[in-house]
Write a protein that holds these residues in place. Structure first.
Motif, PDB file in Angstrom:
ATOM      1  N   ASN A 182     -14.359  20.721 -31.417  1.00  0.00           N
ATOM      2  CA  ASN A 182     -15.105  21.385 -32.517  1.00  0.00           C
ATOM      3  C   ASN A 182     -15.281  22.752 -31.895  1.00  0.00           C
ATOM      4  O   ASN A 182     -15.061  23.063 -30.924  1.00  0.00           O
ATOM      5  CB  ASN A 182     -16.399  20.612 -33.047  1.00  0.00           C
ATOM      6  N   THR A 183     -16.351  23.367 -32.687  1.00  0.00           N
ATOM      7  CA  THR A 183     -16.478  24.903 -32.467  1.00  0.00           C
ATOM      8  C   THR A 183     -18.049  25.274 -32.569  1.00  0.00           C
ATOM      9  O   THR A 183     -18.532  24.902 -33.642  1.00  0.00           O
ATOM     10  CB  THR A 183     -15.743  25.727 -33.150  1.00  0.00           C
ATOM     11  N   ASP A 184     -18.609  25.635 -31.609  1.00  0.00           N
ATOM     12  CA  ASP A 184     -20.008  26.132 -31.614  1.00  0.00           C
ATOM     13  C   ASP A 184     -19.656  27.636 -32.175  1.00  0.00           C
ATOM     14  O   ASP A 184     -19.012  28.191 -31.676  1.00  0.00           O
ATOM     15  CB  ASP A 184     -20.685  26.046 -30.466  1.00  0.00           C
ATOM     16  N   TYR A 185     -20.088  27.876 -33.536  1.00  0.00           N
ATOM     17  CA  TYR A 185     -20.057  29.191 -34.119  1.00  0.00           C
ATOM     18  C   TYR A 185     -21.193  29.463 -35.142  1.00  0.00           C
ATOM     19  O   TYR A 185     -22.127  28.754 -35.435  1.00  0.00           O
ATOM     20  CB  TYR A 185     -18.725  29.129 -35.001  1.00  0.00           C
ATOM     21  N   GLN A 186     -21.198  30.639 -35.578  1.00  0.00           N
ATOM     22  CA  GLN A 186     -21.817  31.127 -36.778  1.00  0.00           C
ATOM     23  C   GLN A 186     -21.024  32.009 -37.536  1.00  0.00           C
ATOM     24  O   GLN A 186     -20.110  32.686 -37.009  1.00  0.00           O
ATOM     25  CB  GLN A 186     -23.262  31.951 -36.176  1.00  0.00           C
ATOM     26  N   SER A 187     -21.387  31.983 -38.762  1.00  0.00           N
ATOM     27  CA  SER A 187     -20.382  32.780 -39.870  1.00  0.00           C
ATOM     28  C   SER A 187     -21.403  33.101 -40.817  1.00  0.00           C
ATOM     29  O   SER A 187     -22.170  32.551 -41.352  1.00  0.00           O
ATOM     30  CB  SER A 187     -19.216  32.193 -40.208  1.00  0.00           C
ATOM     31  N   VAL A 188     -20.868  34.550 -41.326  1.00  0.00           N
ATOM     32  CA  VAL A 188     -21.403  34.984 -42.788  1.00  0.00           C
ATOM     33  C   VAL A 188     -20.295  35.399 -43.754  1.00  0.00           C
ATOM     34  O   VAL A 188     -19.393  36.043 -43.205  1.00  0.00           O
ATOM     35  CB  VAL A 188     -22.079  36.040 -42.489  1.00  0.00           C
ATOM     36  N   ILE A 189     -20.424  34.740 -44.726  1.00  0.00           N
ATOM     37  CA  ILE A 189     -19.182  35.209 -45.730  1.00  0.00           C
ATOM     38  C   ILE A 189     -20.062  35.674 -46.917  1.00  0.00           C
ATOM     39  O   ILE A 189     -21.140  35.110 -47.613  1.00  0.00           O
ATOM     40  CB  ILE A 189     -18.726  33.900 -46.183  1.00  0.00           C
ATOM     41  N   MET A 190     -19.578  36.892 -47.595  1.00  0.00           N
ATOM     42  CA  MET A 190     -20.192  37.331 -48.772  1.00  0.00           C
ATOM     43  C   MET A 190     -19.164  37.989 -49.715  1.00  0.00           C
ATOM     44  O   MET A 190     -18.105  38.233 -49.143  1.00  0.00           O
ATOM     45  CB  MET A 190     -21.195  38.651 -48.263  1.00  0.00           C
ATOM     46  N   GLN A 191     -19.852  37.962 -51.013  1.00  0.00           N
ATOM     47  CA  GLN A 191     -18.786  38.546 -52.049  1.00  0.00           C
ATOM     48  C   GLN A 191     -19.594  39.646 -52.665  1.00  0.00           C
ATOM     49  O   GLN A 191     -20.836  39.767 -52.775  1.00  0.00           O
ATOM     50  CB  GLN A 191     -18.522  37.432 -53.014  1.00  0.00           C
ATOM     51  N   GLY A 192     -18.947  40.809 -52.989  1.00  0.00           N
ATOM     52  CA  GLY A 192     -19.661  41.944 -53.497  1.00  0.00           C
ATOM     53  C   GLY A 192     -18.721  42.787 -54.307  1.00  0.00           C
ATOM     54  O   GLY A 192     -17.473  42.643 -54.431  1.00  0.00           O
ATOM     55  N   LYS A 193     -19.147  43.998 -54.449  1.00  0.00           N
ATOM     56  CA  LYS A 193     -18.484  44.939 -54.983  1.00  0.00           C
ATOM     57  C   LYS A 193     -18.525  46.189 -54.270  1.00  0.00           C
ATOM     58  O   LYS A 193     -19.729  46.747 -53.597  1.00  0.00           O
ATOM     59  CB  LYS A 193     -19.157  45.547 -56.493  1.00  0.00           C
ATOM     60  N   ALA A 194     -17.208  46.927 -54.112  1.00  0.00           N
ATOM     61  CA  ALA A 194     -17.292  47.876 -52.964  1.00  0.00           C
ATOM     62  C   ALA A 194     -17.147  49.287 -53.733  1.00  0.00           C
ATOM     63  O   ALA A 194     -16.399  49.193 -54.991  1.00  0.00           O
ATOM     64  CB  ALA A 194     -15.989  47.689 -52.132  1.00  0.00           C
ATOM     65  N   GLN A 195     -17.386  50.285 -53.143  1.00  0.00           N
ATOM     66  CA  GLN A 195     -17.099  51.485 -53.817  1.00  0.00           C
ATOM     67  C   GLN A 195     -17.211  52.596 -52.564  1.00  0.00           C
ATOM     68  O   GLN A 195     -17.667  52.366 -51.558  1.00  0.00           O
ATOM     69  CB  GLN A 195     -18.349  51.992 -54.795  1.00  0.00           C
ATOM     70  N   MET A 196     -16.548  53.699 -52.917  1.00  0.00           N
ATOM     71  CA  MET A 196     -16.522  54.610 -51.684  1.00  0.00           C
ATOM     72  C   MET A 196     -17.669  55.390 -52.128  1.00  0.00           C
ATOM     73  O   MET A 196     -18.101  55.627 -53.262  1.00  0.00           O
ATOM     74  CB  MET A 196     -15.019  55.599 -51.756  1.00  0.00           C
ATOM     75  N   VAL A 197     -18.324  55.974 -50.886  1.00  0.00           N
ATOM     76  CA  VAL A 197     -19.269  56.782 -50.968  1.00  0.00           C
ATOM     77  C   VAL A 197     -19.009  58.270 -51.053  1.00  0.00           C
ATOM     78  O   VAL A 197     -18.196  58.495 -50.279  1.00  0.00           O
ATOM     79  CB  VAL A 197     -20.178  56.698 -49.646  1.00  0.00           C
ATOM     80  N   THR A 198     -19.823  58.706 -52.030  1.00  0.00           N
ATOM     81  CA  THR A 198     -19.239  60.218 -52.290  1.00  0.00           C
ATOM     82  C   THR A 198     -20.568  61.331 -51.876  1.00  0.00           C
ATOM     83  O   THR A 198     -20.163  62.314 -51.841  1.00  0.00           O
ATOM     84  CB  THR A 198     -19.174  60.355 -53.856  1.00  0.00           C
ATOM     85  N   GLU A 199     -21.709  60.646 -51.787  1.00  0.00           N
ATOM     86  CA  GLU A 199     -22.789  61.365 -51.285  1.00  0.00           C
ATOM     87  C   GLU A 199     -22.731  61.887 -49.870  1.00  0.00           C
ATOM     88  O   GLU A 199     -22.723  60.910 -48.947  1.00  0.00           O
ATOM     89  CB  GLU A 199     -24.098  60.730 -51.802  1.00  0.00           C
ATOM     90  N   GLU A 200     -22.638  63.040 -49.616  1.00  0.00           N
ATOM     91  CA  GLU A 200     -22.398  63.479 -48.096  1.00  0.00           C
ATOM     92  C   GLU A 200     -23.639  63.106 -47.102  1.00  0.00           C
ATOM     93  O   GLU A 200     -23.504  62.657 -46.116  1.00  0.00           O
ATOM     94  CB  GLU A 200     -22.223  64.970 -48.051  1.00  0.00           C
ATOM     95  N   ASP A 201     -24.880  63.103 -47.571  1.00  0.00           N
ATOM     96  CA  ASP A 201     -26.265  62.960 -47.044  1.00  0.00           C
ATOM     97  C   ASP A 201     -25.919  61.364 -46.419  1.00  0.00           C
ATOM     98  O   ASP A 201     -26.339  60.897 -45.424  1.00  0.00           O
ATOM     99  CB  ASP A 201     -27.242  63.221 -47.727  1.00  0.00           C
ATOM    100  N   LEU A 202     -25.595  60.504 -47.435  1.00  0.00           N
ATOM    101  CA  LEU A 202     -25.479  58.861 -47.265  1.00  0.00           C
ATOM    102  C   LEU A 202     -24.434  58.809 -46.221  1.00  0.00           C
ATOM    103  O   LEU A 202     -24.263  57.920 -45.190  1.00  0.00           O
ATOM    104  CB  LEU A 202     -25.035  58.231 -48.474  1.00  0.00           C
ATOM    105  N   CYS A 203     -23.285  59.461 -46.215  1.00  0.00           N
ATOM    106  CA  CYS A 203     -21.862  59.202 -45.611  1.00  0.00           C
ATOM    107  C   CYS A 203     -22.432  59.823 -44.165  1.00  0.00           C
ATOM    108  O   CYS A 203     -22.115  59.108 -42.970  1.00  0.00           O
ATOM    109  CB  CYS A 203     -21.026  60.309 -45.733  1.00  0.00           C
ATOM    110  N   ILE A 204     -23.287  60.619 -43.811  1.00  0.00           N
ATOM    111  CA  ILE A 204     -23.816  61.264 -42.575  1.00  0.00           C
ATOM    112  C   ILE A 204     -24.793  60.149 -41.925  1.00  0.00           C
ATOM    113  O   ILE A 204     -24.872  59.665 -40.836  1.00  0.00           O
ATOM    114  CB  ILE A 204     -24.432  62.493 -42.398  1.00  0.00           C
TER     115      ILE A 204
END
Length: 152
Positions: free
Chosen positions: A87-109
């Motif tokens: 067996n394996t001693d592990y931790q995992s996280v799985i998520m579903q979501g919506k992705a988008q490209m960040v266009t705001e320069e302040d947030l990118c920085i």
């Protein structure tokens, strides 16, 4: 309730500490496309940086529904007698979501600052050359479902 569920705090720890996650997008033919990525968990979202162009960008632009997974394998647990009882001693996280490209320069920085702090802290506080900022894309994933599991 499912067994071996990580608490919200354990999920946050894994998302903060792990270095590599796997981003799942959907190709134009409907096939999954999995990409290992560096990422940061910031303000309840996943942020990924890289080039502004490429296959994963094309796919998430066409279809913003994505999956994201982080896995930490601590060790294998071997049975002393049975060769296939491992067996394996592990931790995992799985998520579903919506992705988008960040266009705001302040947030990118801000995201790039978080990436630098996580992966190359010796460069924290330095400014980014304009050509680098222009070529760098930041993906934001807003999760709608996050689950975490473990086995110890």
């Amino acid at each position: 309730m499912k067994e071996h569920q990580l608490s919200r705090a354990e999920i946050e720890t894994l998302l903060t500490e792990e270095s590599v996650g796997n981003l799942g997008t959907i190709s134009e033919d409907g096939y999954p496309y999995i990409t290992p990525v560096h990422f940061v968990w910031k303000d309840e979202k996943i942020y990924i940086h890289g080039l502004r162009v490429g296959q994963k960008i094309d796919y998430l632009t066409r279809n913003p529904k994505v999956g994201f997974e982080v896995f930490r394998m601590n060790r294998l647990i071997h049975d002393a007698e049975l060769p296939c009882d491992t067996n394996t001693d592990y931790q995992s996280v799985i998520m579903q979501g919506k992705a988008q490209m960040v266009t705001e320069e302040d947030l990118c920085i801000k995201v790039l600052d978080a990436v630098v702090a996580k992966y190359t802290p010796q460069h924290a506080g330095k400014s980014y050359p304009p050509a680098m900022l222009k070529a760098t894309g930041v993906i934001e994933i807003e999760p709608f479902d996050i689950t975490g599991k473990y086995f110890r």
